[in-house]
Design an enzyme around this catalytic site. Structure first.
Site, PDB file in Angstrom:
ATOM      1  N   ARG A 104       0.890  -1.180   0.000  1.00  0.00           N
ATOM      2  CA  ARG A 104       0.000   0.000   0.000  1.00  0.00           C
ATOM      3  C   ARG A 104       0.920   1.220   0.000  1.00  0.00           C
ATOM      4  O   ARG A 104       1.728   1.391   0.915  1.00  0.00           O
ATOM      5  CB  ARG A 104      -0.889  -0.004   1.240  1.00  0.00           C
ATOM      6  CG  ARG A 104      -1.559   1.335   1.474  1.00  0.00           C
ATOM      7  CD  ARG A 104      -2.646   1.284   2.496  1.00  0.00           C
ATOM      8  NE  ARG A 104      -3.818   0.619   1.955  1.00  0.00           N
ATOM      9  CZ  ARG A 104      -5.046   0.685   2.492  1.00  0.00           C
ATOM     10  NH1 ARG A 104      -5.249   1.387   3.588  1.00  0.00           N
ATOM     11  NH2 ARG A 104      -6.062   0.049   1.933  1.00  0.00           N
ATOM     12  N   HIS A 131      -7.397   0.844  -6.289  1.00  0.00           N
ATOM     13  CA  HIS A 131      -7.587  -0.047  -5.128  1.00  0.00           C
ATOM     14  C   HIS A 131      -8.271  -1.326  -5.628  1.00  0.00           C
ATOM     15  O   HIS A 131      -9.429  -1.590  -5.301  1.00  0.00           O
ATOM     16  CB  HIS A 131      -8.433   0.675  -4.071  1.00  0.00           C
ATOM     17  CG  HIS A 131      -8.386   0.064  -2.711  1.00  0.00           C
ATOM     18  ND1 HIS A 131      -7.602  -1.031  -2.398  1.00  0.00           N
ATOM     19  CD2 HIS A 131      -9.026   0.401  -1.547  1.00  0.00           C
ATOM     20  CE1 HIS A 131      -7.767  -1.339  -1.123  1.00  0.00           C
ATOM     21  NE2 HIS A 131      -8.623  -0.491  -0.592  1.00  0.00           N
ATOM     22  N   GLN A 134     -10.168  -3.937  -3.356  1.00  0.00           N
ATOM     23  CA  GLN A 134     -11.435  -3.444  -2.836  1.00  0.00           C
ATOM     24  C   GLN A 134     -12.577  -3.724  -3.816  1.00  0.00           C
ATOM     25  O   GLN A 134     -13.631  -4.233  -3.432  1.00  0.00           O
ATOM     26  CB  GLN A 134     -11.328  -1.922  -2.591  1.00  0.00           C
ATOM     27  CG  GLN A 134     -12.588  -1.314  -2.029  1.00  0.00           C
ATOM     28  CD  GLN A 134     -12.832  -1.754  -0.596  1.00  0.00           C
ATOM     29  OE1 GLN A 134     -11.963  -1.639   0.239  1.00  0.00           O
ATOM     30  NE2 GLN A 134     -14.028  -2.278  -0.315  1.00  0.00           N
ATOM     31  N   ASP A 220     -17.143   7.401  -1.168  1.00  0.00           N
ATOM     32  CA  ASP A 220     -15.916   7.228  -0.391  1.00  0.00           C
ATOM     33  C   ASP A 220     -15.589   8.581   0.246  1.00  0.00           C
ATOM     34  O   ASP A 220     -16.226   9.603  -0.085  1.00  0.00           O
ATOM     35  CB  ASP A 220     -14.787   6.758  -1.333  1.00  0.00           C
ATOM     36  CG  ASP A 220     -13.501   6.373  -0.617  1.00  0.00           C
ATOM     37  OD1 ASP A 220     -13.509   6.245   0.618  1.00  0.00           O
ATOM     38  OD2 ASP A 220     -12.470   6.202  -1.309  1.00  0.00           O
ATOM     39  N   CYS A 260     -16.218   1.646   0.889  1.00  0.00           N
ATOM     40  CA  CYS A 260     -15.037   0.812   1.177  1.00  0.00           C
ATOM     41  C   CYS A 260     -14.607   0.916   2.632  1.00  0.00           C
ATOM     42  O   CYS A 260     -13.940   0.008   3.134  1.00  0.00           O
ATOM     43  CB  CYS A 260     -13.894   1.181   0.242  1.00  0.00           C
ATOM     44  SG  CYS A 260     -13.278   2.865   0.471  1.00  0.00           S
ATOM     45  N   ARG A 288     -13.487  -8.707   1.722  1.00  0.00           N
ATOM     46  CA  ARG A 288     -12.092  -8.415   1.367  1.00  0.00           C
ATOM     47  C   ARG A 288     -11.237  -9.661   1.647  1.00  0.00           C
ATOM     48  O   ARG A 288     -10.406 -10.058   0.841  1.00  0.00           O
ATOM     49  CB  ARG A 288     -11.553  -7.238   2.208  1.00  0.00           C
ATOM     50  CG  ARG A 288     -12.106  -5.872   1.850  1.00  0.00           C
ATOM     51  CD  ARG A 288     -11.590  -5.367   0.509  1.00  0.00           C
ATOM     52  NE  ARG A 288     -10.139  -5.326   0.448  1.00  0.00           N
ATOM     53  CZ  ARG A 288      -9.372  -4.348   0.942  1.00  0.00           C
ATOM     54  NH1 ARG A 288      -9.925  -3.318   1.529  1.00  0.00           N
ATOM     55  NH2 ARG A 288      -8.054  -4.381   0.808  1.00  0.00           N
TER      56      ARG A 288
HETATM   57  N1  NVA Z   1      -9.890   6.656  -1.091  1.00  0.00           N
HETATM   58  C1  NVA Z   1      -9.467   6.248   0.227  1.00  0.00           C
HETATM   59  C2  NVA Z   1      -9.692   4.785   0.415  1.00  0.00           C
HETATM   60  C3  NVA Z   1      -9.286   4.246   1.764  1.00  0.00           C
HETATM   61  C4  NVA Z   1      -9.477   2.777   1.867  1.00  0.00           C
HETATM   62  C5  NVA Z   1      -8.006   6.614   0.418  1.00  0.00           C
HETATM   63  O1  NVA Z   1      -7.215   6.418  -0.504  1.00  0.00           O
HETATM   64  O2  NVA Z   1      -7.658   7.103   1.497  1.00  0.00           O
HETATM   65  N1   CP Z   2     -11.128  -0.191   2.635  1.00  0.00           N
HETATM   66  C1   CP Z   2      -9.839  -0.263   3.045  1.00  0.00           C
HETATM   67  O1   CP Z   2      -8.917  -0.532   2.267  1.00  0.00           O
HETATM   68  O2   CP Z   2      -9.678  -0.059   4.385  1.00  0.00           O
HETATM   69  P1   CP Z   2      -8.304   0.168   5.162  1.00  0.00           P
HETATM   70  O3   CP Z   2      -7.779   1.509   4.775  1.00  0.00           O
HETATM   71  O4   CP Z   2      -8.690   0.087   6.609  1.00  0.00           O
HETATM   72  O5   CP Z   2      -7.348  -0.922   4.778  1.00  0.00           O
END
Ligand code: NVA
Ligand code: CP
Length: 305
Positions: A104, A131, A134, A220, A260, A288
């Site tokens: 990540r 993502h 997801q 989101d 998500c 997930r």
């Molecule tokens: N769009 C959000 C998703 C978190 C799971 C982010 O990138 O922070």
């Molecule tokens: N939806 C998701 O990826 O959650 P986290 O940021 O908690 O991993």
């Protein structure tokens, strides 16, 4: 077998997703029956986190353990990545000590560079752009609740971020339509989203128009990780892009609501909607783990039946 990475949604074909969704169902059933399923006995997953996570870390770590393997958690602060060791060198070393790497991070190019230097499959656990894990889980969740997604309409209300981009790629791969409504200045950038331009999405200025007749409504956070400096400006710009009960009534009566997570009640969604009867967010979060177990099994062993 050639190494297969999972860096964005379109890295897999529709046939592969059909297989993975069916495999997810089987693996989830086994889990619910307390049936041991250890195809990845003795295999190791390295998880690199350059951004925060609850679900992604838990679902990969628990999932790998349930498949008979083990997972190692790394973050930027405690590794040489945080002190400037090139991602290519990290990929070389990590992939000699593991069977799979999940990362990540920020720019998609980081994941691509890691994959190029890795001897083992690399999985994108979220970047600024995408993502994919997801949306694989989200579509599995839709199938569980409502059947095939082909031909259906998904309404995205809010920021055209990594999760939105991935929905758009998924629509091209799996043949459904996404209606997107964002505030002015936050519209989808088709090139950044990695779209082929097959006409599977429509942009709407008005969220009400985007949601009309949708089978699935989703949103989101207004400010994604890495964009915190824009938070105040975004709170103002997105104020009218909140999924509330009135907006949900524009969708089909049987429409489901997804997010998500993590969510900000009172910003992108009201508590009434996310905690209401159309919301499937907890199944979405659980799935997930099941979907990623199917993915990890597939990347390492190919089709097992
Ligand atoms: N769009 C959000 C998703 C978190 C799971 C982010 O990138 O922070
Ligand atoms: N939806 C998701 O990826 O959650 P986290 O940021 O908690 O991993």
């Amino acid at each position: 077998m050639a190494i297969k990475h999972y860096l964005q949604f379109k890295d897999l074909t529709r046939e592969e997703y059909d297989y993975l969704f069916e495999r997810t169902r089987i693996i989830k059933d086994k889990f619910k029956r307390y049936e041991t399923h250890h195809p990845l006995h003795d295999r190791t997953l390295i998880m690199i986190f350059e951004k925060a996570s609850t679900r992604t870390r838990l679902s990969f770590e628990a999932g790998m353990q349930q498949l008979g393997g083990s997972a190692i958690y790394l973050n930027t602060r405690d590794t040489q990545l945080g002190r400037g060791e090139p991602v290519e060198d990290s990929g070389q070393v990590m992939s000699r000590m593991s069977d799979l790497i999940m990362i990540r991070t920020f720019e998609q190019t980081i994941v691509e560079r890691l994959a190029k230097s890795s001897r083992v499959p690399v999985i994108n656990g979220l970047t600024n752009e995408y993502h994919p894990c997801q949306i694989m889980a989200d579509i599995y969740t839709f199938i569980e609740h409502r059947g095939p997604i082909q031909g259906k309409t998904v309404a995205w209300v809010g920021d055209s971020n990594n999760v939105c981009n991935t929905w758009l790629q998924a629509a091209e791969v799996l043949d459904f339509t996404v209606h997107v409504s964002t505030p002015p200045g936050y519209e989808v950038e088709p090139e950044r989203a990695g779209l082929l331009g097959t006409g599977h999405f429509k942009q709407f200025a008005d969220p009400v128009e985007a949601v009309k007749g949708a089978d699935l409504v989703t949103t989101d956070v207004w400010t994604s990780m890495g964009f915190e400096a824009e938070n105040e400006q975004r709170i103002k710009a997105f104020a009218d892009w909140c999924v509330d009960a009135e907006l949900m009534r524009e969708a089909k009566p049987e429409a489901v609501f997804m997010h998500c997570l993590p969510a900000h009640r009172g910003e992108e969604v009201t508590a009434e909607v996310i905690d209401g009867s159309q919301s499937v967010v907890w199944d979405e979060a659980e799935n997930r783990m099941h979907a990623q177990k199917a993915l990890m099994e597939y990347l390492l062993l190919g089709r097992v039946e």
